[in-house]
Every structure is written in C-alpha cells, then in structure tokens.
Design a protein around this motif. Structure first.
Motif, PDB file in Angstrom:
ATOM      1  N   UNK A 171      24.562  35.048   8.040  1.00  0.00           N
ATOM      2  CA  UNK A 171      25.068  33.976   7.190  1.00  0.00           C
ATOM      3  C   UNK A 171      26.198  34.465   6.292  1.00  0.00           C
ATOM      4  N   UNK A 172      26.104  35.720   5.848  1.00  0.00           N
ATOM      5  CA  UNK A 172      27.139  36.270   4.985  1.00  0.00           C
ATOM      6  C   UNK A 172      28.485  36.305   5.689  1.00  0.00           C
ATOM      7  N   UNK A 173      28.475  36.399   7.004  1.00  0.00           N
ATOM      8  CA  UNK A 173      29.714  36.454   7.780  1.00  0.00           C
ATOM      9  C   UNK A 173      30.187  35.078   8.230  1.00  0.00           C
ATOM     10  N   UNK A 174      29.442  34.046   7.830  1.00  0.00           N
ATOM     11  CA  UNK A 174      29.828  32.690   8.209  1.00  0.00           C
ATOM     12  C   UNK A 174      30.204  31.835   6.998  1.00  0.00           C
ATOM     13  N   UNK A 175      29.374  31.869   5.962  1.00  0.00           N
ATOM     14  CA  UNK A 175      29.464  30.857   4.904  1.00  0.00           C
ATOM     15  C   UNK A 175      30.704  30.985   4.026  1.00  0.00           C
ATOM     16  N   UNK A 176      31.314  32.168   3.970  1.00  0.00           N
ATOM     17  CA  UNK A 176      32.502  32.336   3.133  1.00  0.00           C
ATOM     18  C   UNK A 176      33.748  31.888   3.905  1.00  0.00           C
ATOM     19  N   UNK A 177      34.710  31.323   3.194  1.00  0.00           N
ATOM     20  CA  UNK A 177      35.965  30.873   3.818  1.00  0.00           C
ATOM     21  C   UNK A 177      35.702  29.933   4.993  1.00  0.00           C
ATOM     22  N   UNK A 178      34.773  29.012   4.785  1.00  0.00           N
ATOM     23  CA  UNK A 178      34.397  28.069   5.846  1.00  0.00           C
ATOM     24  C   UNK A 178      34.587  26.634   5.376  1.00  0.00           C
ATOM     25  N   UNK A 179      35.128  25.807   6.249  1.00  0.00           N
ATOM     26  CA  UNK A 179      35.317  24.386   5.975  1.00  0.00           C
ATOM     27  C   UNK A 179      34.101  23.655   6.529  1.00  0.00           C
ATOM     28  N   UNK A 180      33.351  22.973   5.674  1.00  0.00           N
ATOM     29  CA  UNK A 180      32.119  22.286   6.069  1.00  0.00           C
ATOM     30  C   UNK A 180      32.402  20.803   6.174  1.00  0.00           C
ATOM     31  N   UNK A 181      32.102  20.220   7.322  1.00  0.00           N
ATOM     32  CA  UNK A 181      32.375  18.807   7.564  1.00  0.00           C
ATOM     33  C   UNK A 181      31.114  18.105   8.050  1.00  0.00           C
ATOM     34  N   UNK A 182      30.677  17.109   7.297  1.00  0.00           N
ATOM     35  CA  UNK A 182      29.531  16.289   7.682  1.00  0.00           C
ATOM     36  C   UNK A 182      30.033  15.194   8.610  1.00  0.00           C
ATOM     37  N   UNK A 183      29.496  15.146   9.822  1.00  0.00           N
ATOM     38  CA  UNK A 183      29.979  14.175  10.821  1.00  0.00           C
ATOM     39  C   UNK A 183      29.292  12.819  10.711  1.00  0.00           C
ATOM     40  N   UNK A 184      28.425  12.648   9.719  1.00  0.00           N
ATOM     41  CA  UNK A 184      27.837  11.342   9.456  1.00  0.00           C
ATOM     42  C   UNK A 184      26.617  11.019  10.301  1.00  0.00           C
ATOM     43  N   UNK A 185      26.215   9.748  10.247  1.00  0.00           N
ATOM     44  CA  UNK A 185      24.989   9.318  10.916  1.00  0.00           C
ATOM     45  C   UNK A 185      25.243   8.359  12.078  1.00  0.00           C
ATOM     46  N   UNK A 186      26.496   7.949  12.282  1.00  0.00           N
ATOM     47  CA  UNK A 186      26.797   7.050  13.396  1.00  0.00           C
ATOM     48  C   UNK A 186      26.511   7.741  14.724  1.00  0.00           C
ATOM     49  N   UNK A 187      25.835   7.048  15.625  1.00  0.00           N
ATOM     50  CA  UNK A 187      25.642   7.576  16.970  1.00  0.00           C
ATOM     51  C   UNK A 187      26.854   7.170  17.804  1.00  0.00           C
ATOM     52  N   UNK A 188      27.748   8.130  18.020  1.00  0.00           N
ATOM     53  CA  UNK A 188      29.007   7.812  18.690  1.00  0.00           C
ATOM     54  C   UNK A 188      28.803   7.571  20.180  1.00  0.00           C
ATOM     55  N   UNK A 189      27.700   8.055  20.755  1.00  0.00           N
ATOM     56  CA  UNK A 189      27.424   7.739  22.158  1.00  0.00           C
ATOM     57  C   UNK A 189      27.117   6.261  22.313  1.00  0.00           C
ATOM     58  N   UNK A 190      26.343   5.721  21.387  1.00  0.00           N
ATOM     59  CA  UNK A 190      26.044   4.296  21.430  1.00  0.00           C
ATOM     60  C   UNK A 190      27.327   3.493  21.174  1.00  0.00           C
ATOM     61  N   UNK A 191      28.115   3.964  20.219  1.00  0.00           N
ATOM     62  CA  UNK A 191      29.377   3.270  19.900  1.00  0.00           C
ATOM     63  C   UNK A 191      30.300   3.229  21.111  1.00  0.00           C
ATOM     64  N   UNK A 192      30.418   4.363  21.797  1.00  0.00           N
ATOM     65  CA  UNK A 192      31.293   4.441  22.972  1.00  0.00           C
ATOM     66  C   UNK A 192      30.769   3.571  24.117  1.00  0.00           C
ATOM     67  N   UNK A 193      29.437   3.533  24.263  1.00  0.00           N
ATOM     68  CA  UNK A 193      28.835   2.771  25.360  1.00  0.00           C
ATOM     69  C   UNK A 193      29.024   1.266  25.175  1.00  0.00           C
ATOM     70  N   UNK A 194      29.163   0.818  23.932  1.00  0.00           N
ATOM     71  CA  UNK A 194      29.265  -0.620  23.677  1.00  0.00           C
ATOM     72  C   UNK A 194      30.719  -1.098  23.539  1.00  0.00           C
ATOM     73  N   UNK A 195      31.663  -0.167  23.662  1.00  0.00           N
ATOM     74  CA  UNK A 195      33.078  -0.566  23.517  1.00  0.00           C
ATOM     75  C   UNK A 195      33.544  -1.352  24.746  1.00  0.00           C
TER      76      UNK A 195
END
Length: 247
Positions: free
Chosen positions: A223-247
């Motif tokens: 973890x010490x070699x990962x957590x520093x100088x790292x950009x953390x992005x929360x991708x949310x709760x939307x299920x994009x597979x369902x979204x893509x399937x219904x387009x």
C-alpha cells in the motif's frame, strides 16, 4: 518523382522506408505540378511520417491487450450523473500523470465502468505513443504461477511487467492474493514506484485493501507504494452495462 525504378523501390523497402515509398508512389502529379523539389519532398515526408505514426499507434494499441479496444475517454456516458469530474477526466487524457509517474485508481460498484475507463486511459497513452498494457489480476496471478515453473521465469515476468510505462491492473484484489502473489506484487510495485504509472480498477475502497492484502508488513509495504501520488476516482453506482443494454 513518383516513377521509381524497381531497384530503388527494393532499396527503400530494404531500409525499412516503406511508408516513404508509398508516399512517393501515391503522390498526385497534378496536385504537385509547379512545386519545387524541396516542397515536394516536404509533402512526401509529411505523408510518410503520418502513416508511420498511425502504424506505430495501431501496433501499441494492438499489443496493449485491451479488453475494450474501442474505449475512448471522449465518449464516456453519464459523466455528471456518475459523479465523475469532467475536468479530471480531461486532465487524465493529457497523460501528464504518466510524465509525473503518478498512479490512478478507479473504484466503484460492479458494472460502473471501471474496466472501460482503464482501457480508455491505456488507449489514450498509446495515442501519445506510450507503451501501455492491460491485464486482469486473475490473469496476472496465473501468469506469475506459470512463470515460477520456468528457468528464470520469475525474473522475466518481473522485467516484463515493470517495463510498461503504463500498466492497467483490472479486478484489483477481486481475490485476496496468496503469499507468493503478495511477494510478487511488492517486488513489481517496488520496481515501478516513482518511474512508471499503474492504474488499478477495483470495487474495493482503500480502507478494505489492507485486509484483502493479508494484513501485516507485506500489506503495509504494498500500500505504501500505491497510495502516495495517486489520483483516486469514484466511478459511482450506475450500472453501465444495464445503461448500454437499454440504449
């Protein structure tokens, strides 16, 4: 200039100058009529260089092993609805984080588009002529176990995966790594630390990583070699597979 004899063509191919040869052969004599020698050479070189660049980029994308080869950071659906920061995504697209040897973590629910984002980022790196590679953690574990049975296999494995300027590890910590995998991950991340960039796609929040890494000093060190100088992005709760399937 477009009428070259057979021997000249052979020499150009032998020198690896096929894009230049093709640019010469396809130059329209009517369009360049009246242009000087230097201007015609400039046009030929520009066209050859463009073809060479496209060929190199296509090769980088092909060898990157992307799960989604058509992934594109410019075509991300529901950016605001998913809580994604368009400014951050645009900044990632410049690949400046790779120049700074920073990491990226895409963390979110199953189906929230983590793998797509990881592939899109790797493809963007390829477009910048940066050597990138995508691999699922289960496949990384399998490759490691196979390498252990070969002469110098472990060293070759570590050299291979530490050499990619950008490495995308998908399904990060999907299965808790065993002791051998933890040792490998520590060595791999140590080699990559502060010299390359790694993207982690995971459904587990940072607070859960230590336990899934088995706790103890190995987990601390990884973890010490990962957590520093790292950009953390929360991708949310939307299920994009369902979204893509219904387009």
């Amino acid at each position: 200039m477009s009428s070259l004899d057979v021997e000249t063509k052979r020499k150009l191919r032998e020198m690896g100058a096929t894009p230049l040869l093709e640019a010469i052969q396809t130059q329209d004599e009517q369009l360049v009529l009246g242009l000087g020698f230097e201007e015609r050479i400039r046009i030929i070189v520009d066209e050859a260089h463009s073809a060479f660049t496209h060929s190199k980029v296509d090769g980088l994308i092909r060898r990157a092993g992307l799960r989604y080869p058509t992934a594109d950071l410019r075509r991300i659906d529901l950016v605001e609805e998913r809580g994604l920061d368009r400014g951050v995504i645009s900044q990632l697209a410049t690949c400046s984080f790779i120049e700074r040897s920073h990491n990226v973590v895409f963390q979110g629910f199953t189906g929230s588009g983590k793998s797509y984002l990881g592939c899109a980022l790797a493809k963007q790196a390829c477009l910048h002529r940066i050597r990138a590679h995508y691999i699922r953690m289960p496949d990384l574990a399998e490759a490691w176990h196979l390498a252990r049975d070969k002469p110098q296999g472990q060293m070759k494995f570590l050299r291979k995966y530490s050499a990619f300027t950008l490495l995308v590890i998908d399904e990060w910590l999907l299965d808790p790594p065993d002791e051998s995998m933890r040792s490998m991950l520590l060595e791999l991340l140590e080699r990559r630390y502060d010299t390359t960039s790694t993207v982690f796609c995971t459904q587990y929040a940072k607070k859960d990583w230590h336990q899934r890494l088995g706790g103890g000093v190995h987990a601390d060190a990884i973890m010490d070699r990962i957590v520093h100088n790292t950009i953390w992005i929360d991708t949310g709760t939307h299920n994009m597979r369902e979204h893509t399937a219904t387009k």
